[in-house]
Enzyme design. Structure first.
Site, short mmCIF file in Angstrom:
data_model
loop_
_atom_site.label_atom_id
_atom_site.label_comp_id
_atom_site.label_asym_id
_atom_site.label_seq_id
_atom_site.Cartn_x
_atom_site.Cartn_y
_atom_site.Cartn_z
N HIS A 63 13.22 -37.90 32.68
CA HIS A 63 11.69 -36.99 32.06
C HIS A 63 12.17 -36.43 30.58
O HIS A 63 13.51 -36.50 30.37
CB HIS A 63 10.83 -36.57 32.66
CG HIS A 63 11.23 -35.41 33.25
ND1 HIS A 63 12.59 -35.00 33.76
CD2 HIS A 63 11.46 -33.86 33.07
CE1 HIS A 63 12.66 -33.24 34.02
NE2 HIS A 63 11.89 -33.38 33.56
N HIS A 65 11.43 -33.24 29.33
CA HIS A 65 11.55 -32.15 29.24
C HIS A 65 12.70 -31.31 28.74
O HIS A 65 13.62 -31.87 29.17
CB HIS A 65 11.59 -31.70 30.72
CG HIS A 65 9.45 -31.30 30.89
ND1 HIS A 65 9.26 -30.65 32.59
CD2 HIS A 65 8.56 -31.63 30.44
CE1 HIS A 65 8.17 -31.06 32.27
NE2 HIS A 65 7.17 -31.60 31.13
N ASP A 67 14.58 -29.41 28.78
CA ASP A 67 15.87 -29.17 29.73
C ASP A 67 16.59 -29.87 30.24
O ASP A 67 17.41 -30.16 31.14
CB ASP A 67 16.07 -27.85 31.12
CG ASP A 67 14.45 -28.51 32.26
OD1 ASP A 67 13.51 -29.36 31.87
OD2 ASP A 67 15.12 -28.92 32.87
N HIS A 68 16.15 -31.35 29.90
CA HIS A 68 17.07 -32.28 30.02
C HIS A 68 17.54 -32.87 29.29
O HIS A 68 18.35 -34.69 29.26
CB HIS A 68 15.87 -33.20 30.61
CG HIS A 68 15.67 -32.89 32.35
ND1 HIS A 68 16.66 -33.17 33.53
CD2 HIS A 68 15.33 -31.53 33.34
CE1 HIS A 68 16.09 -32.56 34.79
NE2 HIS A 68 14.86 -31.81 34.17
N HIS A 140 6.03 -35.59 38.67
CA HIS A 140 5.74 -34.48 38.02
C HIS A 140 4.94 -34.05 37.05
O HIS A 140 5.28 -33.11 36.13
CB HIS A 140 7.82 -34.01 37.63
CG HIS A 140 7.80 -33.27 36.78
ND1 HIS A 140 8.42 -31.67 38.24
CD2 HIS A 140 8.75 -33.29 35.50
CE1 HIS A 140 8.52 -30.84 36.34
NE2 HIS A 140 9.16 -31.35 36.09
N ASP A 211 13.11 -34.48 38.01
CA ASP A 211 11.99 -33.43 38.23
C ASP A 211 10.94 -34.32 39.33
O ASP A 211 10.66 -34.92 38.95
CB ASP A 211 11.65 -32.77 37.49
CG ASP A 211 13.11 -31.77 37.29
OD1 ASP A 211 13.56 -32.53 37.36
OD2 ASP A 211 12.00 -31.17 36.39
N HIS A 269 19.43 -29.14 40.38
CA HIS A 269 18.51 -28.16 39.60
C HIS A 269 17.30 -26.96 40.85
O HIS A 269 16.47 -27.00 41.09
CB HIS A 269 17.43 -29.32 39.65
CG HIS A 269 15.83 -29.30 38.31
ND1 HIS A 269 14.92 -28.58 38.63
CD2 HIS A 269 16.24 -29.79 37.33
CE1 HIS A 269 13.55 -28.07 37.73
NE2 HIS A 269 15.09 -28.57 36.81
#
Length: 306
Positions: A63, A65, A67-68, A140, A211, A269
């Site tokens: 996805h 976001h 942090d990914h 998510h 997530d 995670h």
């Protein structure tokens, strides 16, 4: 195959955990590496591991976001500086191509290799003679995917002992028989290779989730997997909070593993609120539901099918 956890933290990096990235090392199977997510500083983590950027073949983003994905432009650039020239395919939600291309364009980065973007929908997203990859939606808030990597069954081993017992000695003929060919021997006998090949070896299944909160699609993605990699942002008694933040708890992951009949569950995670000692408590909690559970730490390596 090996899973190398390059980052195991949630949201932001901490002293003990970098943000999310997992490498699937397939050097024995196809001489390549697949990467799942690429949080900030993933390339720094790679330098601390045995992973080589030159072997990178595919990147799967769960996805959008930060942090990914924040590690992608730097990693792709460094691979170019290091002489990487083989094509990379990047799979992910809508927007991944724009994000990467804009980052590279605005920074004046010119790569020495081609990138193919595949902005995916649920279903079969890749297949060749060795592997297939299926993606499905999780839940998510933003679009988040889980990936099911299926290794195809391998041909059974040639029964060399049976051949020798029938007076057929090792040599070039063995390769023909292993290929299932019908071979005529010097003494006039006709031998069918199919009669000397054992049962197919079952391929491995790895399920890697982005997530997510608890959702119905998880079960089919995880079913009978050799390894399920699942987020565990919160401890078991924080189910309400996990749902509000669109994440999962240790117990939710463990219950899914049990219901889906997986062989091993690996939790990742992990929120920065849990230091190493607290992480051990998370593991104990998950094991109370699903015994064969591990909690991943940065640079941990797990053999697939171990």
């Amino acid at each position: 195959m090996e899973l190398v956890f390059l980052g195991t933290g949630a949201g932001v990096p901490s002293r003990g955990r970098n943000v999310t990235s997992i490498a699937l090392s397939m050097l024995n199977e196809r001489k390549t590496i697949w990467l799942f997510d690429c949080g900030e500083a993933t390339q720094h983590q790679i330098m601390r591991s045995q992973i080589k950027l030159s072997k990178l073949e595919k990147i799967f983003i769960t996805h959008m976001h930060g942090d990914h994905i924040f590690g992608l432009p730097g990693l792709l650039s460094s691979r170019s500086f290091q002489g990487g020239d083989s094509t990379i395919t990047i799979y992910g939600p809508a927007g991944i191509a724009e994000y990467v291309e804009t980052s590279l364009r605005l920074s004046g980065t010119r790569l020495t290799y081609k990138i193919i973007f595949n902005e995916i929908e649920p279903g079969l997203i890749f297949e060749d003679k060795m592997f297939s990859v299926i993606a499905d939606d999780l839940e998510h808030g933003v679009r988040s995917f889980g990936y099911r990597i299926v290794e195809k069954d391998k041909q059974g081993a040639l029964n060399a002992e049976k051949l020798k017992a029938e007076g057929i000695e090792a040599g070039p003929i063995f390769q023909k028989l292993k290929n299932g060919e019908v071979v005529e021997l010097e003494d006039g006998r006709v031998v069918d290779g199919k009669n000397y090949i054992g049962e197919p070896q079952k391929g491995k299944i790895i399920s890697i989730f982005g997530d997510t909160k608890e959702t119905a699609s998880e079960l089919e993605l995880a079913l009978n997997a050799d390894i399920l990699v699942h987020e565990a942002t919160f401890e078991g008694d924080k189910g309400k909070m996990a749902g509000e933040y669109m994440h999962s708890t240790t117990l939710q992951a463990a219950n899914l593993a049990k219901k889906a009949n997986v062989k091993k569950l690996i939790l990742t995670h992990i929120s920065s609120r849990y230091d190493r000692d607290a992480s051990k408590a998370l593991l104990i909690e998950a094991k109370s539901v699903f015994e064969n559970t591990e909690i991943a730490y940065d640079l941990a390596v797990f053999e697939v099918g171990e």
